[in-house]
Design a protein around this motif. Sequence first.
Motif, mmCIF file in Angstrom:
data_model
loop_
_atom_site.group_PDB
_atom_site.id
_atom_site.type_symbol
_atom_site.label_atom_id
_atom_site.label_comp_id
_atom_site.label_asym_id
_atom_site.label_seq_id
_atom_site.Cartn_x
_atom_site.Cartn_y
_atom_site.Cartn_z
ATOM 1 N N ASN A 1 -1.420 -7.155 -0.534
ATOM 2 C CA ASN A 1 -0.255 -6.292 -0.701
ATOM 3 C C ASN A 1 0.584 -6.710 -1.908
ATOM 4 O O ASN A 1 1.106 -5.863 -2.640
ATOM 5 N N LEU B 1 -1.294 -5.525 -5.037
ATOM 6 C CA LEU B 1 -1.147 -4.076 -5.196
ATOM 7 C C LEU B 1 0.263 -3.698 -5.659
ATOM 8 O O LEU B 1 0.429 -2.860 -6.546
ATOM 9 N N HIS C 1 -5.142 -0.394 -9.428
ATOM 10 C CA HIS C 1 -4.460 -0.195 -8.147
ATOM 11 C C HIS C 1 -5.177 0.883 -7.341
ATOM 12 O O HIS C 1 -5.464 0.705 -6.148
ATOM 13 N N LYS D 1 -7.044 0.840 -3.631
ATOM 14 C CA LYS D 1 -6.382 1.567 -2.544
ATOM 15 C C LYS D 1 -7.190 2.732 -1.988
ATOM 16 O O LYS D 1 -6.936 3.168 -0.873
ATOM 17 N N ARG D 2 -8.145 3.261 -2.727
ATOM 18 C CA ARG D 2 -8.768 4.523 -2.318
ATOM 19 C C ARG D 2 -9.896 4.405 -1.306
ATOM 20 O O ARG D 2 -10.429 5.407 -0.871
ATOM 21 N N PRO E 1 -10.418 -1.092 4.711
ATOM 22 C CA PRO E 1 -10.056 -2.236 3.872
ATOM 23 C C PRO E 1 -11.305 -2.834 3.234
ATOM 24 O O PRO E 1 -12.348 -2.945 3.858
#
Length: 145
Positions: A44, A47, A73, A77-78, A82
């Motif tokens: 986190n 990111l 990023h 994230k996509r 996870p």
Amino acid sequence: MLKDGHECAPPLPEFLLEAQALLAKSEDCLSHLHLIRNDEEAINCLLASLLCLAQTAARHSISPLAEFALHIHGVLKRTAHPVDLNDPILDALKSCLTLMAWQLELIDPHNGQLNLDDSEQALLINELTDQVAQNCTCAYPSCTH
């Protein structure tokens, strides 16, 4: 700081200091992830640092850096699940952050211009994307890219 009733971006030297601090924070998060793989707090942090760096660069119209940070990023994230940040992914991220560090050094301190061929950025983004996709396919067969 206001100019003609509009908020202005901080001067370039302040941007460079802020960008270097955000990049250093990203590198610290990456080092932490090498020690403690998939630590949610470190992910986190990484990111958030990348997103903040992208936004800061965009405010100063340094598009190559902003787009590169935002793309990294986005790749992370996509995924539908996870991602397991294995060594190949961490190595690809390290290469991206190293290029960003060089790009920060190449920004003209007088006018903020960053003139470069973006082919190395594209190559590193493709490498990172491929590593994430391979990881996603292996770990999560139902994952879509």
